[in-house]
Design a protein around this motif. Structure first.
Motif, PDB file in Angstrom:
ATOM      1  N   LEU A  47       0.739  -1.341  -0.091  1.00 53.11           N
ATOM      2  CA  LEU A  47      -0.005  -0.013  -0.134  1.00 53.11           C
ATOM      3  C   LEU A  47       0.850   1.325  -0.162  1.00 53.11           C
ATOM      4  CD1 LEU A  47      -2.770   1.373   0.257  1.00 53.11           C
ATOM      5  CD2 LEU A  47      -2.554   1.188   2.610  1.00 53.11           C
ATOM      6  N   ALA A  48       1.757   1.528   0.842  1.00 51.50           N
ATOM      7  CA  ALA A  48       2.733   2.475   0.954  1.00 51.50           C
ATOM      8  C   ALA A  48       3.415   2.710  -0.340  1.00 51.50           C
ATOM      9  CB  ALA A  48       3.708   2.151   2.067  1.00 51.50           C
ATOM     10  N   GLY A  49       4.002   1.713  -0.955  1.00 53.51           N
ATOM     11  CA  GLY A  49       4.585   1.523  -2.389  1.00 53.51           C
ATOM     12  C   GLY A  49       3.850   2.222  -3.450  1.00 53.51           C
ATOM     13  N   THR A  50       2.458   1.766  -3.263  1.00 55.51           N
ATOM     14  CA  THR A  50       1.406   2.190  -4.214  1.00 55.51           C
ATOM     15  C   THR A  50       0.996   3.769  -4.019  1.00 55.51           C
ATOM     16  OG1 THR A  50       0.370  -0.021  -4.716  1.00 55.51           O
ATOM     17  CG2 THR A  50      -0.792   1.981  -5.247  1.00 55.51           C
ATOM     18  N   GLN A  51       1.128   4.242  -2.927  1.00 50.04           N
ATOM     19  CA  GLN A  51       0.771   5.535  -2.600  1.00 50.04           C
ATOM     20  C   GLN A  51       1.846   6.416  -3.092  1.00 50.04           C
ATOM     21  OE1 GLN A  51      -0.032   5.382   1.518  1.00 50.04           O
ATOM     22  NE2 GLN A  51      -2.168   4.882   1.601  1.00 50.04           N
ATOM     23  N   PHE A  52       3.189   6.056  -2.687  1.00 49.75           N
ATOM     24  CA  PHE A  52       4.231   6.809  -3.198  1.00 49.75           C
ATOM     25  C   PHE A  52       4.564   6.974  -4.548  1.00 49.75           C
ATOM     26  CE2 PHE A  52       5.065   7.288   1.297  1.00 49.75           C
ATOM     27  CZ  PHE A  52       6.043   8.205   1.571  1.00 49.75           C
ATOM     28  N   GLU A  53       3.849   5.734  -5.286  1.00 48.08           N
ATOM     29  CA  GLU A  53       4.108   5.460  -6.775  1.00 48.08           C
ATOM     30  C   GLU A  53       3.249   6.636  -7.332  1.00 48.08           C
ATOM     31  OE1 GLU A  53       3.753   2.459 -10.794  1.00 48.08           O
ATOM     32  OE2 GLU A  53       3.253   1.696  -8.410  1.00 48.08           O
ATOM     33  N   ASP A  54       2.109   6.783  -6.762  1.00 46.65           N
ATOM     34  CA  ASP A  54       1.075   7.553  -7.336  1.00 46.65           C
ATOM     35  C   ASP A  54       1.606   8.990  -7.239  1.00 46.65           C
ATOM     36  OD1 ASP A  54      -0.598   5.484  -7.923  1.00 46.65           O
ATOM     37  OD2 ASP A  54      -1.781   5.571  -6.283  1.00 46.65           O
ATOM     38  N   MET A  55       2.139   9.382  -5.956  1.00 44.28           N
ATOM     39  CA  MET A  55       2.376  10.573  -5.796  1.00 44.28           C
ATOM     40  C   MET A  55       3.842  11.063  -6.882  1.00 44.28           C
ATOM     41  SD  MET A  55       4.453  12.258  -2.605  1.00 44.28           S
ATOM     42  CE  MET A  55       5.981  11.420  -2.812  1.00 44.28           C
ATOM     43  N   ILE A  56       4.504   9.975  -7.093  1.00 47.73           N
ATOM     44  CA  ILE A  56       5.632  10.232  -8.239  1.00 47.73           C
ATOM     45  C   ILE A  56       5.095  10.453  -9.342  1.00 47.73           C
ATOM     46  CG2 ILE A  56       7.669   9.095  -9.207  1.00 47.73           C
ATOM     47  CD1 ILE A  56       8.182   7.933  -6.568  1.00 47.73           C
ATOM     48  N   ARG A  57       4.215   9.394  -9.912  1.00 44.40           N
ATOM     49  CA  ARG A  57       3.555   9.563 -11.341  1.00 44.40           C
ATOM     50  C   ARG A  57       2.748  10.690 -11.466  1.00 44.40           C
ATOM     51  NH1 ARG A  57       4.455   5.192 -14.555  1.00 44.40           N
ATOM     52  NH2 ARG A  57       5.133   3.361 -13.698  1.00 44.40           N
ATOM     53  N   GLU A 107      12.441 -12.790   4.328  1.00 42.91           N
ATOM     54  CA  GLU A 107      12.373 -12.654   2.546  1.00 42.91           C
ATOM     55  C   GLU A 107      11.030 -12.084   1.902  1.00 42.91           C
ATOM     56  OE1 GLU A 107      13.708 -12.554  -1.198  1.00 42.91           O
ATOM     57  OE2 GLU A 107      14.808 -12.844   0.896  1.00 42.91           O
ATOM     58  N   ARG A 108      10.293 -12.237   2.586  1.00 38.81           N
ATOM     59  CA  ARG A 108       8.740 -11.980   2.208  1.00 38.81           C
ATOM     60  C   ARG A 108       8.579 -10.315   2.247  1.00 38.81           C
ATOM     61  NH1 ARG A 108       3.144 -14.238   4.278  1.00 38.81           N
ATOM     62  NH2 ARG A 108       1.932 -13.167   2.693  1.00 38.81           N
ATOM     63  N   LEU A 109       9.051  -9.805   3.207  1.00 36.94           N
ATOM     64  CA  LEU A 109       9.080  -8.421   3.599  1.00 36.94           C
ATOM     65  C   LEU A 109      10.213  -7.780   2.771  1.00 36.94           C
ATOM     66  CD1 LEU A 109       8.018  -8.428   7.361  1.00 36.94           C
ATOM     67  CD2 LEU A 109       6.714  -7.769   5.527  1.00 36.94           C
ATOM     68  N   ARG A 110      11.397  -8.519   2.697  1.00 38.84           N
ATOM     69  CA  ARG A 110      12.355  -7.611   1.908  1.00 38.84           C
ATOM     70  C   ARG A 110      11.841  -7.631   0.411  1.00 38.84           C
ATOM     71  NH1 ARG A 110      15.224  -8.241  -1.972  1.00 38.84           N
ATOM     72  NH2 ARG A 110      14.357 -10.553  -2.335  1.00 38.84           N
ATOM     73  N   SER A 111      11.211  -8.706  -0.087  1.00 43.54           N
ATOM     74  CA  SER A 111      10.863  -8.628  -1.480  1.00 43.54           C
ATOM     75  C   SER A 111       9.945  -7.580  -1.597  1.00 43.54           C
ATOM     76  CB  SER A 111      10.268 -10.049  -1.754  1.00 43.54           C
ATOM     77  OG  SER A 111       9.758  -9.986  -3.053  1.00 43.54           O
ATOM     78  N   ALA A 112       9.052  -7.353  -0.728  1.00 43.76           N
ATOM     79  CA  ALA A 112       7.768  -6.402  -0.793  1.00 43.76           C
ATOM     80  C   ALA A 112       8.577  -5.053  -0.936  1.00 43.76           C
ATOM     81  CB  ALA A 112       6.747  -6.440   0.255  1.00 43.76           C
ATOM     82  N   CYS A 113       9.461  -4.811  -0.129  1.00 50.88           N
ATOM     83  CA  CYS A 113      10.243  -3.550   0.072  1.00 50.88           C
ATOM     84  C   CYS A 113      10.868  -3.401  -1.411  1.00 50.88           C
ATOM     85  CB  CYS A 113      11.271  -3.222   1.097  1.00 50.88           C
ATOM     86  SG  CYS A 113      10.185  -3.257   2.729  1.00 50.88           S
ATOM     87  N   GLU A 114      11.608  -4.272  -1.909  1.00 46.61           N
ATOM     88  CA  GLU A 114      12.257  -4.181  -3.251  1.00 46.61           C
ATOM     89  C   GLU A 114      11.253  -3.626  -4.247  1.00 46.61           C
ATOM     90  OE1 GLU A 114      15.103  -6.886  -6.041  1.00 46.61           O
ATOM     91  OE2 GLU A 114      13.721  -7.885  -4.759  1.00 46.61           O
ATOM     92  N   GLN A 115      10.301  -4.503  -4.139  1.00 48.72           N
ATOM     93  CA  GLN A 115       9.220  -4.327  -5.459  1.00 48.72           C
ATOM     94  C   GLN A 115       8.723  -2.754  -5.238  1.00 48.72           C
ATOM     95  OE1 GLN A 115       6.223  -7.323  -5.336  1.00 48.72           O
ATOM     96  NE2 GLN A 115       7.841  -8.939  -5.561  1.00 48.72           N
ATOM     97  N   ALA A 116       8.444  -2.260  -3.688  1.00 48.01           N
ATOM     98  CA  ALA A 116       7.885  -0.937  -3.713  1.00 48.01           C
ATOM     99  C   ALA A 116       9.000   0.123  -4.313  1.00 48.01           C
ATOM    100  CB  ALA A 116       7.612  -0.483  -2.321  1.00 48.01           C
ATOM    101  N   TYR A 117      10.270   0.015  -3.823  1.00 45.22           N
ATOM    102  CA  TYR A 117      11.286   0.697  -4.469  1.00 45.22           C
ATOM    103  C   TYR A 117      11.510   0.702  -6.058  1.00 45.22           C
ATOM    104  CZ  TYR A 117      13.239   1.516   0.314  1.00 45.22           C
ATOM    105  OH  TYR A 117      13.416   2.102   1.499  1.00 45.22           O
ATOM    106  N   GLU A 118      11.260  -0.398  -6.670  1.00 48.85           N
ATOM    107  CA  GLU A 118      11.206  -0.483  -7.873  1.00 48.85           C
ATOM    108  C   GLU A 118      10.158   0.288  -8.629  1.00 48.85           C
ATOM    109  OE1 GLU A 118      12.515  -1.836 -11.860  1.00 48.85           O
ATOM    110  OE2 GLU A 118      13.633  -1.661  -9.957  1.00 48.85           O
ATOM    111  N   SER A 119       8.923   0.434  -7.801  1.00 53.94           N
ATOM    112  CA  SER A 119       7.923   0.866  -8.521  1.00 53.94           C
ATOM    113  C   SER A 119       8.051   2.477  -8.595  1.00 53.94           C
ATOM    114  CB  SER A 119       6.549   0.574  -7.708  1.00 53.94           C
ATOM    115  OG  SER A 119       6.417   1.078  -6.436  1.00 53.94           O
TER     116      SER A 119
END
Length: 187
Positions: A47-57, A107-119
């Motif tokens: 959710l945080a990743g999506t919110q920040f991605e939306d702000m960036i976009r 690993e689950r949380l690390r992967s979620a964080c990695e995907q957020a940064y990628e987004s």
């Protein structure tokens, strides 16, 4: 959970806190998140990743034709500075919090964080490429932008002062407003 992680961190946020904060019955929490806190934390990061991605976009998409990449970054960092000051430096980026606390543990949380940064890196890369930067230079620059802003937020919280974010904006404006190198267009 997202709000609680922003303020108390992942480790400092227990399921009982989430239940009390949300007002939801305990059974519904376990119904929607049968794998417990780790699954809930993962979804908070998403959710945080999506919110920040939306702000960036949104910032990139609303840029005027003459607006430089540096001006856009200054606008985004100003918004982040308002977030920090408005919360008395209690609220920061939940993705960085989870990464720092749990990146080596889950690993689950690390992967979620990695995907957020990628987004966050992808839209900046696309924007820079549209402005004439080659793919590899745009990608490297976008990664540096995200890294510098995230680091500046952490230092700003530690100092209880948004000057590190302002410094990052100045540095990024200098970097981003350089003309695209013709050789980078071939990358």
């Amino acid at each position: 959970m997202l709000e609680l992680v922003q303020v108390h961190g992942y480790s400092g946020t227990g399921l009982n806190n989430v239940i009390a904060h949300s007002g939801a019955p305990k059974g519904s929490l376990y119904f929607h998140f049968p794998q417990g806190k780790e699954q809930l934390g993962e979804q908070a990061v998403v959710l945080a990743g999506t919110q920040f991605e939306d702000m960036i976009r949104g910032a990139l998409g609303s840029a005027g034709p003459g607006e430089s990449a540096g001006e856009i970054v200054e606008s985004v960092t100003a918004s982040l500075a308002q977030l920090l000051e408005g919360s008395d430096f209690r609220v920061g980026c939940p993705v960085s919090v989870v990464t720092l606390e749990m990146g080596a543990e889950s690993e689950r949380l690390r992967s979620a964080c990695e995907q957020a940064y990628e987004s966050w890196i992808v839209p900046v890369t696309e924007f820079l490429m549209a402005r004439g930067h080659g793919a590899s230079v745009a990608r490297a620059t976008a990664s540096a932008v995200v890294s510098l802003v995230e680091g500046a937020m952490i230092v700003s919280r530690a100092r209880r002062d948004v000057q590190p974010l302002r410094d990052a904006a100045v540095t990024l404006r200098t970097l981003l407003d350089l003309p695209a190198d013709r050789t980078s267009a071939e990358a």
